[in-house]
Motif scaffolding. Structure first.
Motif, PDB file in Angstrom:
ATOM      1  N   GLY A 160       0.809  -1.218   0.000  1.00  0.00           N
ATOM      2  CA  GLY A 160       0.000   0.000   0.000  1.00  0.00           C
ATOM      3  C   GLY A 160       0.837   1.261   0.000  1.00  0.00           C
ATOM      4  O   GLY A 160       0.465   2.268  -0.612  1.00  0.00           O
ATOM      5  N   ASP A 201       8.925  -5.894   1.234  1.00  0.00           N
ATOM      6  CA  ASP A 201       7.612  -6.281   1.771  1.00  0.00           C
ATOM      7  C   ASP A 201       6.811  -7.055   0.715  1.00  0.00           C
ATOM      8  O   ASP A 201       6.246  -8.115   0.991  1.00  0.00           O
ATOM      9  CB  ASP A 201       6.874  -4.993   2.202  1.00  0.00           C
ATOM     10  CG  ASP A 201       5.465  -5.243   2.669  1.00  0.00           C
ATOM     11  OD1 ASP A 201       5.279  -5.593   3.839  1.00  0.00           O
ATOM     12  OD2 ASP A 201       4.530  -5.082   1.851  1.00  0.00           O
ATOM     13  N   LYS A 205       5.552 -11.155   0.595  1.00  0.00           N
ATOM     14  CA  LYS A 205       4.160 -11.545   0.356  1.00  0.00           C
ATOM     15  C   LYS A 205       4.056 -12.421  -0.896  1.00  0.00           C
ATOM     16  O   LYS A 205       3.329 -13.416  -0.920  1.00  0.00           O
ATOM     17  CB  LYS A 205       3.275 -10.302   0.204  1.00  0.00           C
ATOM     18  CG  LYS A 205       3.130  -9.500   1.495  1.00  0.00           C
ATOM     19  CD  LYS A 205       2.480  -8.146   1.225  1.00  0.00           C
ATOM     20  CE  LYS A 205       2.380  -7.293   2.477  1.00  0.00           C
ATOM     21  NZ  LYS A 205       2.035  -5.897   2.195  1.00  0.00           N
ATOM     22  N   ALA A 301      -3.772  -2.917   4.540  1.00  0.00           N
ATOM     23  CA  ALA A 301      -3.185  -2.605   5.848  1.00  0.00           C
ATOM     24  C   ALA A 301      -4.244  -1.909   6.686  1.00  0.00           C
ATOM     25  O   ALA A 301      -5.370  -1.711   6.239  1.00  0.00           O
ATOM     26  CB  ALA A 301      -1.962  -1.707   5.655  1.00  0.00           C
TER      27      ALA A 301
HETATM   28  N1  HSE Z   1       3.704  -2.001   4.850  1.00  0.00           N
HETATM   29  C1  HSE Z   1       2.645  -2.678   4.184  1.00  0.00           C
HETATM   30  C2  HSE Z   1       2.172  -1.862   3.006  1.00  0.00           C
HETATM   31  C3  HSE Z   1       1.445  -2.952   5.047  1.00  0.00           C
HETATM   32  O1  HSE Z   1       2.569  -0.715   2.823  1.00  0.00           O
HETATM   33  O2  HSE Z   1       1.379  -2.406   2.253  1.00  0.00           O
HETATM   34  C4  HSE Z   1       1.511  -4.199   5.820  1.00  0.00           C
HETATM   35  O3  HSE Z   1       1.746  -5.322   5.034  1.00  0.00           O
END
Ligand code: HSE
Length: 429
Positions: A160, A201, A205, A301
């Protein structure tokens, strides 16, 4: 009524949201599922925060052992983030016979093998819906709903923070650094934003999602990664003229020649459903051989959206005894024989800053020809001209191989006469 006790490790944004949902929806779950879900313990160093959320002081545990030995705790929610001490705490809880629900993508992506072995050995559940794409139920969709398909590909906006930054850059014509600062002020981006903006991140995922989708462990180290820190707003603007929107995409493909997994900025057609996923919203676009295209969209989030995924897992755990684990033989590495494709195929947006004189285009074309790159569209931009007097030459290529483009970039940059490569962005065709 079945009583189910929950402990929460970490009462930050997500832990606080989970606590609130469990408190406020207790009666709803009693009525709907015939379970009485109560928070029996929390582990939170900031006692004031815990008390301000309504936690009774006697339920604030002094250490993880108090939670492991608490007979009223059945399910432990780990929302601390990071690898340690989260990993040790989760293993302690599993060894104590507590089922675990986690939102921790880094922990789950790097150590799911070890955690799953411990969960199975102790007959505990291990759930992680909240680790990927917050409130969007993509893991359950892969486990429970799409399992009849061969998943051919998935493409997602699964971070996000970067989506917020790219959306703002596109809407306001503002530079990356400027938007990042604003995002930090608003609390969208962390003070140290590297996990998000460098693509880590999204890589964690994608590792979790593609392992489930393709039924083999996909270590995050196998995922090609490129973040958004070098994106110039000029390229977003030029891309618009070709009908493209720029997104940080996580892409997984499972083809006849192998698996390709990558996270990088990508241009997509403005008519693609993912192009309208803006701000901090997330979406995953999955293609299965039977279902065809499915897109899941929502908040990736936030306290209540991520809390929604956690509570979903808690209820699932509380109402099932035959726990589900991975959809693949959970080994530390990929299943033997898994082939990964590094030299993947894509179309490309290539911007050169070139001297505006006869023969330059011919020289660039000859490099492209040598590297087996066929040009689909080309445009010379004059507005704005570069400060050094060069002009931006933009090429959109037909689908070619990554190595061909890398070779062309090297040859162009090595040649004094031609031009310099200012940007290369993959185009989803
Ligand atoms: N930091 C992540 C994001 C949110 O910006 O999507 C949690 O997974």
């Amino acid at each position: 009524m079945k009583k189910v006790g929950v402990a929460i490790l970490g009462l930050g944004v997500v832990g606080g949201g989970t606590y609130k949902i469990l408190k406020e929806h207790r009666e709803l779950y009693q009525k709907s599922y015939k379970i009485d879900l109560t928070v029996e313990a929390v582990l939170e160093r900031n006692r004031e925060r815990a008390v301000s959320l309504g936690v009774e002081p006697e339920k604030i545990a002094a250490n993880i052992q108090e939670i492991c030995s608490n007979p009223d705790v059945d399910i432990v929610v780990e929302v601390m983030g990071g690898v340690e001490p989260a990993k040790s705490f989760v293993l302690d809880c599993l060894h104590a016979g507590k089922s675990v629900v986690t939102s921790n993508k880094e922990l789950f992506c790097k150590y799911n093998h070890e955690l799953e072995v411990a969960a199975k050995k102790n007959h505990c559940g291990l759930f992680y819906e909240a680790s990927c794409v917050g409130g969007v139920p993509v893991i359950r969709a892969l486990l429970d709903n799409l399992q009849g398909n061969k998943i051919l590909s998935m493409m997602g906006i699964i971070n996000g923070t970067t989506n917020y930054i790219l959306t703002k850059m596109a809407a306001e014509g503002a530079a990356y650094e400027e938007v990042l600062k604003e995002a930090q002020k608003l609390g969208y981006a962390e003070a140290n934003p590297s996990a998000d903006v460098e693509g880590y991140d999204a890589t964690y995922k994608l590792s979790i999602l593609s392992s489930l989708a393709f039924h083999t462990k996909i270590p995050y180290t196998k995922i090609y990664r490129e973040g958004i820190t070098n994106i110039a707003v000029a390229d977003i603007e030029y891309g618009k003229k070709f009908g493209y929107v720029l997104k940080l995409l996580a892409i997984g493909k499972n083809g006849d020649n192998g698996i390709e997994v990558r996270v990088h900025p990508s241009f997509i057609k403005s008519t693609h459903p993912l192009a309208s996923v803006n701000d901090s919203y997330n979406a995953v676009y999955i293609t299965g051989d039977c279902v065809e295209d499915v897109m899941l969209y929502g908040r990736g989030a936030g306290a209540l959206p991520t809390g929604s995924a956690i509570v979903g897992d808690i209820i699932y755990c509380a109402t099932h005894t035959n726990y589900q684990y991975s959809t693949f033989k959970n080994t530390e590495g990929p299943a033997p024989g898994t082939k990964f494709i590094d030299n993947f195929e894509s179309a490309y947006y290539i911007r050169l800053n070139a001297t505006d004189k006869p023969g330059v285009l011919a020289k660039v074309s000859s490099v492209f020809a040598k590297c087996k790159i066929s040009v689909a569209q080309m445009s010379q931009q004059r507005d704005p001209a570069c400060e050094d007097g060069t002009v931006p030459l933009i090429f959109i290529t037909h689908v070619t191989h990554e190595n061909n483009v890398n070779r062309a970039v090297k040859l162009i940059n090595e040649s004094d006469e031609i031009a310099k490569v200012a940007a290369v962005i993959r185009v989803v065709s």
